[in-house]
Design an enzyme around this catalytic site. Sequence first.
Site, PDB file in Angstrom:
ATOM      1  N   GLU A 107      46.822  29.433  28.713  1.00 47.72           N
ATOM      2  CA  GLU A 107      46.168  28.496  29.625  1.00 47.72           C
ATOM      3  C   GLU A 107      46.080  27.109  29.001  1.00 47.72           C
ATOM      4  O   GLU A 107      46.362  26.105  29.653  1.00 47.72           O
ATOM      5  CB  GLU A 107      44.770  28.999  29.992  1.00 47.72           C
ATOM      6  CG  GLU A 107      44.074  28.113  31.026  1.00 47.72           C
ATOM      7  CD  GLU A 107      42.734  28.675  31.463  1.00 47.72           C
ATOM      8  OE1 GLU A 107      42.184  29.527  30.751  1.00 47.72           O
ATOM      9  OE2 GLU A 107      42.234  28.245  32.527  1.00 47.72           O
ATOM     10  N   SER A 143      34.421  33.147  33.757  1.00 55.40           N
ATOM     11  CA  SER A 143      33.132  32.451  33.654  1.00 55.40           C
ATOM     12  C   SER A 143      32.022  33.204  34.375  1.00 55.40           C
ATOM     13  O   SER A 143      32.258  33.835  35.408  1.00 55.40           O
ATOM     14  CB  SER A 143      33.255  31.041  34.234  1.00 55.40           C
ATOM     15  OG  SER A 143      34.208  30.289  33.521  1.00 55.40           O
ATOM     16  N   GLN A 157      41.083  34.172  38.316  1.00 57.02           N
ATOM     17  CA  GLN A 157      40.557  34.357  36.973  1.00 57.02           C
ATOM     18  C   GLN A 157      39.051  34.628  37.017  1.00 57.02           C
ATOM     19  O   GLN A 157      38.279  33.776  37.446  1.00 57.02           O
ATOM     20  CB  GLN A 157      40.817  33.112  36.118  1.00 57.02           C
ATOM     21  CG  GLN A 157      40.404  33.294  34.656  1.00 57.02           C
ATOM     22  CD  GLN A 157      40.630  32.055  33.833  1.00 57.02           C
ATOM     23  OE1 GLN A 157      40.119  30.992  34.161  1.00 57.02           O
ATOM     24  NE2 GLN A 157      41.387  32.180  32.761  1.00 57.02           N
ATOM     25  N   GLY A 158      38.636  35.800  36.580  1.00 63.90           N
ATOM     26  CA  GLY A 158      37.225  36.178  36.541  1.00 63.90           C
ATOM     27  C   GLY A 158      36.684  36.158  35.125  1.00 63.90           C
ATOM     28  O   GLY A 158      36.392  37.225  34.559  1.00 63.90           O
TER      29      GLY A 158
END
Length: 377
Positions: A239, A124, A121-122
């Site tokens: 999520e 933050s 997951q990119g």
Amino acid sequence: MDLSDTPQEAEFRARLREWLGKVLPSLPAKPSPDDWPGRRAYDLGWQRTLYDAGYGEVHWGADPAVRMIFLEETEKAGAPYVGANFVGLLHAGPTVAAEGTDEQRARWLPPVLRGEEVWCQGFSEPDAGSDLAALRTRARRDGDHYVVSGSKIWTSHAEVADWCELLVRTDPDAPKHRGITWLAMPMDAPGVTVRPLRTLAGSNEFAEVFLDEVRVPVANRVGEENDGWRVTMVTLSFERGTAFVGEVVACRRVLGELALAARENGRWDDPVLRRRLGRLNAEFRALWRLTQWNVSEASEGVPGVGGSVFKLRYSHARQELYEAAAEVLGEGGAALDLEQPWVLDRLSSLSYTIAAGTSQIQHSIVAERVLGLPKGR
């Protein structure tokens, strides 16, 4: 949603329990937290085993009661959790299923289910804090590609991932919640650099990711250009609403183990500790009911804002659970001896009020979207 097993569900539960009893004893030992290449192979192998047995798709689109039975029985049996498959199975995959094109679903979903590809997951970024929409990583169109430059941080499983669900700013002049686009970026593309980060708990499951003129095909865009914030809300709904379901089951098991350990070491005589464990039992029972509601909603499409209510309470309850574990352990727990049971979980629980949206963000969402309070109050 009927909470009791129908004859068909009872048959599924019995068949799954029997299968787990045959398969789990033959599994190899789980690699250490530092060995992410080994963890990747282990987690993909388990997903492949589930797939071959007909359980590979249970996280997606299955009847909610069947999914809850699967999670209950696998946790009770001590089966491996999703591990490196967390992002692919529990929020990138569902997002592609909900928002992707037929071609994208055909390309990306089967390898996740078969245990062949890992996603990270990119989202933050170093300077964005808890304000996800403040991201600065930019992408400009160049023919059939986006050219991406910037950096990400706390990127889960980046070191061993094949794909990244990536948020980029494609219109720097638009208001910050607009002008964002959701891309699927291959992690082996030229210009991608991954630098693992070691956490307080000793694991390196997170990483910094640096992007230097990375070319991503326009065909890898999920949703419309500059409509990525809406797609991101779909990802975050999965999520927060359903991705932690298995962990709730695990916490309920740990709570029972704590009560047993307290009886064995004499800590059960402390009425304050007993009340604390009793209150946590009530808390996790309530969270389990909320989980059932969220999973039921997800079976109709995308979980609603109940995911933020769950995330807010679950992250705090998890921290309280492992603080109670330290009390049960006495001096051993207070010394943060990693060889003691539950100490590693206590350390990792500190991140839960930050991960997947901070508690402050969840408070705002609940206030505005559930309670109808005005923004900024």
